[in-house]
Design a protein around this motif. Sequence first.
Motif, PDB file in Angstrom:
ATOM      1  N   GLU E  47      -7.895  32.599  19.760  1.00 37.81           N
ATOM      2  CA  GLU E  47      -6.821  33.396  20.342  1.00 37.81           C
ATOM      3  C   GLU E  47      -5.510  32.649  20.170  1.00 37.81           C
ATOM      4  O   GLU E  47      -5.484  31.426  20.120  1.00 37.81           O
ATOM      5  N   GLU E  48      -4.440  33.426  20.046  1.00 35.60           N
ATOM      6  CA  GLU E  48      -3.115  32.824  19.976  1.00 35.60           C
ATOM      7  C   GLU E  48      -2.579  32.746  21.395  1.00 35.60           C
ATOM      8  O   GLU E  48      -2.709  33.687  22.168  1.00 35.60           O
ATOM      9  N   ARG E  49      -1.994  31.620  21.749  1.00 31.18           N
ATOM     10  CA  ARG E  49      -1.456  31.445  23.101  1.00 31.18           C
ATOM     11  C   ARG E  49       0.033  31.146  23.049  1.00 31.18           C
ATOM     12  O   ARG E  49       0.531  30.568  22.104  1.00 31.18           O
ATOM     13  N   GLU E  50       0.705  31.565  24.076  1.00 29.63           N
ATOM     14  CA  GLU E  50       2.127  31.273  24.212  1.00 29.63           C
ATOM     15  C   GLU E  50       2.343  30.888  25.659  1.00 29.63           C
ATOM     16  O   GLU E  50       2.001  31.649  26.570  1.00 29.63           O
ATOM     17  N   ASN E  52       0.720  28.943  27.438  1.00 26.10           N
ATOM     18  CA  ASN E  52      -0.600  28.919  28.062  1.00 26.10           C
ATOM     19  C   ASN E  52      -1.158  30.283  28.436  1.00 26.10           C
ATOM     20  O   ASN E  52      -2.150  30.374  29.158  1.00 26.10           O
ATOM     21  N   GLU E  53      -0.523  31.360  27.955  1.00 24.22           N
ATOM     22  CA  GLU E  53      -1.101  32.689  28.180  1.00 24.22           C
ATOM     23  C   GLU E  53      -1.595  33.240  26.848  1.00 24.22           C
ATOM     24  O   GLU E  53      -0.968  33.045  25.808  1.00 24.22           O
ATOM     25  N   VAL E  54      -2.732  33.965  26.906  1.00 28.25           N
ATOM     26  CA  VAL E  54      -3.291  34.543  25.687  1.00 28.25           C
ATOM     27  C   VAL E  54      -2.355  35.641  25.180  1.00 28.25           C
ATOM     28  O   VAL E  54      -2.019  36.572  25.914  1.00 28.25           O
ATOM     29  N   LYS E  55      -1.905  35.511  23.932  1.00 29.57           N
ATOM     30  CA  LYS E  55      -0.998  36.512  23.350  1.00 29.57           C
ATOM     31  C   LYS E  55      -1.805  37.559  22.586  1.00 29.57           C
ATOM     32  O   LYS E  55      -1.483  38.736  22.599  1.00 29.57           O
TER      33      LYS E  55
END
Lengths: 74, 74, 74, 74, 74, 74, 74
Positions: E47-50, E52-55
């Motif tokens: 998963e891609e995170r930004e 610390n939240e899943v984008k």
Amino acid sequence: MESDRPLDALNAARGKRVIVELKNGKQFVGKLKAFDIHINTVLDEAEERENNEVKRKVGKVFLRGDTIILISPE
Amino acid sequence: MESDRPLDALNAARGKRVIVELKNGKQFVGKLKAFDIHINTVLDEAEERENNEVKRKVGKVFLRGDTIILISPE
Amino acid sequence: MESDRPLDALNAARGKRVIVELKNGKQFVGKLKAFDIHINTVLDEAEERENNEVKRKVGKVFLRGDTIILISPE
Amino acid sequence: MESDRPLDALNAARGKRVIVELKNGKQFVGKLKAFDIHINTVLDEAEERENNEVKRKVGKVFLRGDTIILISPE
Amino acid sequence: MESDRPLDALNAARGKRVIVELKNGKQFVGKLKAFDIHINTVLDEAEERENNEVKRKVGKVFLRGDTIILISPE
Amino acid sequence: MESDRPLDALNAARGKRVIVELKNGKQFVGKLKAFDIHINTVLDEAEERENNEVKRKVGKVFLRGDTIILISPE
Amino acid sequence: MESDRPLDALNAARGKRVIVELKNGKQFVGKLKAFDIHINTVLDEAEERENNEVKRKVGKVFLRGDTIILISPE
């Protein structure tokens, strides 16, 4: 014989005037004297141009290959 | 003999004053002492110039080849 | 013997204080301890400088060659 | 024996705490666990720092060599 | 056996969840499936995170090595 | 057999639709036709997307490997 | 025979009109004359385009491979 390697095209331009565009946006025009596989290039009777106007005469100039975007006949 | 490799042109400039332009826009002028196939270059009696004015004297200077855009006789 | 390879110039500076300028604009000054063909460089008794003022002492420092623009005697 | 290759300096720092500065301005501090000729580097017990304050603990971290500017003892 | 090559550290992380940070600031988290000497890396269940939240979920992803800054256990 | 080299993952995606993200922020989606060790990649029936909307159809496209950040199944 | 190497796709486009996009955002359209493994590329009857409008005719042009993002049939 049909030339189909990119350096053959440069070779055909040897001794003729070419435009060289660099990654920093500068443009040099001069007689193509020499080049190598890294596209390191030497121009004779060269000048730097900006917006198609001569900015300065540089005579002979060695351009490091990795700064070059394109080479084209003038 | 006609030289037609780019490094021949640099070799012909050995011991003469050259202008070296770097990717960061800086310009060094000095006597071309040494260079290699990576275009790592050493200048003697060198100075940094900005807008054709001497900014500082640096004496001998080693310039890493991959920072160089062009080398031209002064 | 006349040295005419760029690394000879670095070799002559070994053990002496040199200025190393990096692509990010930082400047390190220290005693040239070691270098290799990639221009990976180690300085002893090194300090980081900004506008010719000491910013911090770093002691020994390994600088990756590809971040280096120039090396010059202090 | 006098060590005079840059990687010897890194080797001497193995197992000790080092500061690693990256091209993106980030700084990692940790115990130097491993490195190779590309300067790919592994730190143990590492933390990311910003302005000398700990930003986050990362434990073990692999840093790709071409992102590294310098490595220095803490 | 003490591992002291950087790729040994990656090898030890194979099959475990890792954080991969890229030069463009993006962060991918997933199970380390494969890597090679260029640090080309494949993550599973990624998963891609930004911040610390899943984008977004990307499942399997191939990341080209030269875009990677660091790899660290989650 | 468990594949554990990054190019094996690309090989498994051959003939399937993939998303390719480039360093300049562009995104291409198409059927993975070919790739090589430089990650030079050819997509068939490809389209450029921006914010998940189709920006233009490009049919077959050759993408130079060093511009690629990631390749992922659609 | 099914071609599955990226350069096979370029080879199939030889003599046909292609669009070449460069890292600096420029776009050249011309007849694909030659290319090599570095993706150095020569176009014949080429023109530079901006927003799908012809900006200038350049005739024959040599494009250095490392400045190229993509090559696609017109």
